[in-house]
Design an enzyme around this catalytic site. Structure first.
Site, PDB file in Angstrom:
ATOM      1  N   GLY A  82       0.854  -1.175   0.000  1.00 27.51           N
ATOM      2  CA  GLY A  82       0.000   0.000   0.000  1.00 27.51           C
ATOM      3  C   GLY A  82       0.894   1.230   0.000  1.00 27.51           C
ATOM      4  O   GLY A  82       2.056   1.160   0.414  1.00 27.51           O
ATOM      5  N   GLN A 140       3.063   9.894   1.674  1.00 28.17           N
ATOM      6  CA  GLN A 140       4.373   9.232   1.582  1.00 28.17           C
ATOM      7  C   GLN A 140       5.158   9.688   0.352  1.00 28.17           C
ATOM      8  O   GLN A 140       6.367   9.473   0.279  1.00 28.17           O
ATOM      9  CB  GLN A 140       4.202   7.711   1.535  1.00 28.17           C
ATOM     10  CG  GLN A 140       3.562   7.149   2.787  1.00 28.17           C
ATOM     11  CD  GLN A 140       3.514   5.637   2.724  1.00 28.17           C
ATOM     12  OE1 GLN A 140       2.556   5.083   2.215  1.00 28.17           O
ATOM     13  NE2 GLN A 140       4.553   4.979   3.207  1.00 28.17           N
ATOM     14  N   CYS A 184       6.809  -0.058   7.199  1.00 29.52           N
ATOM     15  CA  CYS A 184       6.270   1.047   6.401  1.00 29.52           C
ATOM     16  C   CYS A 184       7.382   1.585   5.513  1.00 29.52           C
ATOM     17  O   CYS A 184       8.514   1.749   5.978  1.00 29.52           O
ATOM     18  CB  CYS A 184       5.752   2.138   7.337  1.00 29.52           C
ATOM     19  SG  CYS A 184       5.093   3.571   6.475  1.00 29.52           S
ATOM     20  N   LEU A 185       7.049   1.871   4.265  1.00 32.96           N
ATOM     21  CA  LEU A 185       8.055   2.398   3.334  1.00 32.96           C
ATOM     22  C   LEU A 185       8.616   3.735   3.808  1.00 32.96           C
ATOM     23  O   LEU A 185       9.724   4.103   3.437  1.00 32.96           O
ATOM     24  CB  LEU A 185       7.445   2.574   1.937  1.00 32.96           C
ATOM     25  CG  LEU A 185       6.985   1.291   1.233  1.00 32.96           C
ATOM     26  CD1 LEU A 185       6.310   1.638  -0.086  1.00 32.96           C
ATOM     27  CD2 LEU A 185       8.145   0.344   1.015  1.00 32.96           C
ATOM     28  N   HIS A 240      -3.769   0.708   8.127  1.00 31.17           N
ATOM     29  CA  HIS A 240      -2.459   1.358   8.054  1.00 31.17           C
ATOM     30  C   HIS A 240      -2.512   2.575   7.112  1.00 31.17           C
ATOM     31  O   HIS A 240      -2.010   3.648   7.445  1.00 31.17           O
ATOM     32  CB  HIS A 240      -1.424   0.322   7.566  1.00 31.17           C
ATOM     33  CG  HIS A 240      -0.027   0.827   7.431  1.00 31.17           C
ATOM     34  ND1 HIS A 240       1.010   0.361   8.222  1.00 31.17           N
ATOM     35  CD2 HIS A 240       0.526   1.739   6.600  1.00 31.17           C
ATOM     36  CE1 HIS A 240       2.130   0.982   7.874  1.00 31.17           C
ATOM     37  NE2 HIS A 240       1.874   1.825   6.896  1.00 31.17           N
ATOM     38  N   GLU A 241      -3.154   2.390   5.949  1.00 32.59           N
ATOM     39  CA  GLU A 241      -3.186   3.485   4.965  1.00 32.59           C
ATOM     40  C   GLU A 241      -4.120   4.608   5.428  1.00 32.59           C
ATOM     41  O   GLU A 241      -3.809   5.784   5.238  1.00 32.59           O
ATOM     42  CB  GLU A 241      -3.601   2.973   3.584  1.00 32.59           C
ATOM     43  CG  GLU A 241      -2.682   1.898   2.988  1.00 32.59           C
ATOM     44  CD  GLU A 241      -1.200   2.251   3.016  1.00 32.59           C
ATOM     45  OE1 GLU A 241      -0.847   3.443   2.915  1.00 32.59           O
ATOM     46  OE2 GLU A 241      -0.390   1.313   3.162  1.00 32.59           O
ATOM     47  N   HIS A 299      -2.277   6.761   7.754  1.00 33.18           N
ATOM     48  CA  HIS A 299      -1.366   7.703   7.081  1.00 33.18           C
ATOM     49  C   HIS A 299      -2.063   9.017   6.753  1.00 33.18           C
ATOM     50  O   HIS A 299      -1.470  10.086   6.855  1.00 33.18           O
ATOM     51  CB  HIS A 299      -0.853   7.105   5.770  1.00 33.18           C
ATOM     52  CG  HIS A 299       0.431   6.347   5.891  1.00 33.18           C
ATOM     53  ND1 HIS A 299       1.590   6.917   6.358  1.00 33.18           N
ATOM     54  CD2 HIS A 299       0.747   5.062   5.592  1.00 33.18           C
ATOM     55  CE1 HIS A 299       2.557   6.015   6.336  1.00 33.18           C
ATOM     56  NE2 HIS A 299       2.088   4.868   5.885  1.00 33.18           N
TER      57      HIS A 299
HETATM   58 CO    CO Z   1       3.043   3.055   5.727  1.00 30.84          CO
END
Ligand code: CO
Length: 165
Positions: free
Chosen positions: A46, A51, A100-101, A142-143, A146
């Site tokens: 995702g 991000q 997480c990226l 999670h998204e 964000h």
């Molecule tokens: Co993330």
């Protein structure tokens, strides 16, 4: 185009992202088209707009995270979630490892609802609901976090570092 990612202490990750109201904006459509390959390129399941430094309520996810490798290899498809919000969730939660990226090299367990239903708009502004259990439920939470300026490191009780070999 593969977009550059912002990292942990960037303020855009901590802001509540803006609602999207105009869907026929070519810049929005281009951003979506770039976010999908960026997610696969970075091995994410995702990716949320903050991000990649856009404070917008937009995320893309792998349509079926349990079949990630197929999607990564065979297609560049992604489910586009605009203005998503969790409208229902299970009573029970479960803890599972997350990363997480935007927080490279850090992992830790996070307790999340085992199943959730989210309402969202697609890239044309049509409203849908999506129900997920297990990994999909986790990605949806999670998204959505964000877009509210929350990172998984805020919710994990035990973070650890994994150094690449
Ligand atoms: Co993330």
């Amino acid at each position: 185009m593969i977009l550059p990612l912002v990292r942990t202490d960037h303020p855009v990750l901590r802001r509540g992202a803006d609602m999207i109201t105009r869907f026929d904006d070519p810049a929005l459509q281009k951003l979506i088209d770039d976010m999908i390959p960026t997610m696969y390129e970075r091995d994410g399941i995702g990716l949320a707009a903050p991000q990649v430094n856009y404070s917008l309520r937009l995320a893309v996810i792998v349509p079926d995270p349990d079949r990630y490798e197929e999607y990564k290899k065979e297609s560049r498809e992604g489910t586009v979630l605009i203005n998503p919000r969790i409208i229902r969730h299970s009573f029970r939660k479960e803890a599972h490892e997350e990363g997480c990226l935007s927080v490279p090299g850090i992992f830790g367990p996070v307790r999340r609802y085992m199943s959730v239903t989210a309402e969202y708009q697609d890239r044309n502004g049509q409203t849908h609901t999506i129900k997920g259990t297990g990994l999909l439920a986790r990605v949806l939470q999670h998204e959505t976090d964000h877009l509210n300026g929350t990172l998984f490191i805020d919710k994990s009780t035990r973070l650890y570092k994994v150094t690449a070999l």
